[in-house]
Design an enzyme around this catalytic site. Structure first.
Site, PDB file in Angstrom:
ATOM      1  N   ASN A  12      41.548  49.593  33.309  1.00 28.61           N
ATOM      2  CA  ASN A  12      42.723  47.846  34.697  1.00 28.61           C
ATOM      3  C   ASN A  12      43.970  48.136  34.938  1.00 28.61           C
ATOM      4  O   ASN A  12      44.797  48.512  33.867  1.00 28.61           O
ATOM      5  CB  ASN A  12      42.409  46.691  32.777  1.00 28.61           C
ATOM      6  CG  ASN A  12      43.146  45.627  33.883  1.00 28.61           C
ATOM      7  OD1 ASN A  12      44.140  45.471  35.103  1.00 28.61           O
ATOM      8  ND2 ASN A  12      43.573  44.597  32.856  1.00 28.61           N
ATOM      9  N   TRP A  13      43.888  48.122  35.832  1.00 29.12           N
ATOM     10  CA  TRP A  13      45.335  48.817  36.299  1.00 29.12           C
ATOM     11  C   TRP A  13      46.120  48.019  37.208  1.00 29.12           C
ATOM     12  O   TRP A  13      47.586  48.325  36.637  1.00 29.12           O
ATOM     13  CB  TRP A  13      45.212  49.298  38.033  1.00 29.12           C
ATOM     14  CG  TRP A  13      44.691  51.193  38.150  1.00 29.12           C
ATOM     15  CD1 TRP A  13      43.913  51.359  37.199  1.00 29.12           C
ATOM     16  CD2 TRP A  13      44.677  51.508  38.907  1.00 29.12           C
ATOM     17  NE1 TRP A  13      43.768  52.730  36.674  1.00 29.12           N
ATOM     18  CE2 TRP A  13      43.976  52.819  38.882  1.00 29.12           C
ATOM     19  CE3 TRP A  13      45.511  51.746  40.298  1.00 29.12           C
ATOM     20  CZ2 TRP A  13      43.634  54.104  39.455  1.00 29.12           C
ATOM     21  CZ3 TRP A  13      44.480  52.804  41.607  1.00 29.12           C
ATOM     22  CH2 TRP A  13      44.293  53.656  40.722  1.00 29.12           C
ATOM     23  N   LYS A  14      46.033  46.819  36.243  1.00 28.18           N
ATOM     24  CA  LYS A  14      46.918  45.266  36.239  1.00 28.18           C
ATOM     25  C   LYS A  14      47.977  45.609  36.901  1.00 28.18           C
ATOM     26  O   LYS A  14      46.735  46.304  38.690  1.00 28.18           O
ATOM     27  CB  LYS A  14      48.193  45.504  35.182  1.00 28.18           C
ATOM     28  CG  LYS A  14      47.478  45.560  33.518  1.00 28.18           C
ATOM     29  CD  LYS A  14      48.172  45.605  32.219  1.00 28.18           C
ATOM     30  CE  LYS A  14      47.431  45.792  31.299  1.00 28.18           C
ATOM     31  NZ  LYS A  14      48.099  45.307  29.701  1.00 28.18           N
TER      32      LYS A  14
END
Ligand code: PEP
Length: 252
Positions: A12-14
């Site tokens: 999850n790279w946000k």
């Protein structure tokens, strides 16, 4: 004997990543090609702005691409939002729903998270439904109660293991470098499995349950070896191909 479930390692790279970040996906794909077929499914969820680009970049590699959120509606007057259909159109296969940062920053309720999971399914995406207690809830001894409530409210009826993943992410472990003990992880994942089987029968046995919260190459093997941990949802350590590959390799 417990069924072997193929793990999923999801990044999850946000709100991190520009077009230039495709270099990390290229690097990851190269490492995966060199290391042989991974023992797990591999997923990167970048910001919506580069889902299409990363899908192109990952072409021909085992790296799947997903979104980090979607609106509960398929289309309409929702300025600035992204629908599950739009993500699917860009080549996404998965979408995260109900991440604690969205629950906290945008007041997302279990009911809304369920609606998002339903719309993801209608669009043909696999929904990664996140649950997890805050530190205060944990200190009150309410962690399992909170998780049961979130599962009940956030998961649609009649889910299939192929299109639904549950991610257990204790809020206090996200981005803090702190992790629960493996005993605590085992306890929570056992309870999640129990709830899934109670509600969904045989499908519940097969649903992947990911652990998330400060997973790194150095602790991944230990966490992934815990019973009913069928992969990891990884934030910070998914941004660099070297670190993320280290976690993928630990799932073997
Ligand atoms: C997350 O945001 O889903 C997460 C688990 O973050 P981190 O790995 O950085 O704790």
């Amino acid at each position: 004997m417990a069924r072997r479930i193929k793990p999923l390692i999801a990044g999850n790279w946000k709100m991190n990543g520009l077009r230039a970040s495709k270099g990390e996906v290229t690097k990851l794909a190269r490492k995966l090609a060199r290391g042989g077929k991974p023992a797990c499914d591999v997923l990167i969820c970048p910001p919506a702005t580069i889902v299409g680009l990363l899908k192109e970049t990952a072409k021909g590699s085992p790296v799947a691409i997903g979104g980090q959120d979607c609106h509960a509606a398929a289309s309409g007057a929702h300025t600035g939002d992204v629908s599950a259909e739009m993500l699917k159109d860009l080549g996404a296969r998965y979408v995260i729903v109900g991440h604690s940062e969205r629950r906290a920053d945008h007041g997302e309720t279990d009911k809304l998270v369920r609606a998002k999971a339903e719309t993801a399914h209608r669009a043909g995406l696999t929904a990664i439904v996140c649950v997890g207690e805050t530190e205060a809830e944990r200190d009150e001894g309410a962690a399992l109660k909170v998780i049961r409530r979130q599962l009940k409210g956030s998961l649609p009826d009649g889910i299939a293991a192929r299109t639904t993943v549950v991610a257990y992410e204790p809020v206090w472990a996200i981005g803090t470098g702190r992790t629960p003990t493996t005993e605590d992880v085992a306890k929570v994942h056992k309870e999640i499995r129990k709830q899934l089987v109670k509600r969904f029968g045989d499908e519940g046995e097969k649903v992947r349950i990911l652990y998330g919260g400060s997973v790194k190459p150095s602790n991944a093997a230990e966490l992934l070896a815990v019973e009913n941990v069928n992969g990891a949802l990884v934030g910070g350590a998914s941004l660099k191909a070297d670190d993320f590959y280290g976690i993928v390799a630990a799932s073997a």
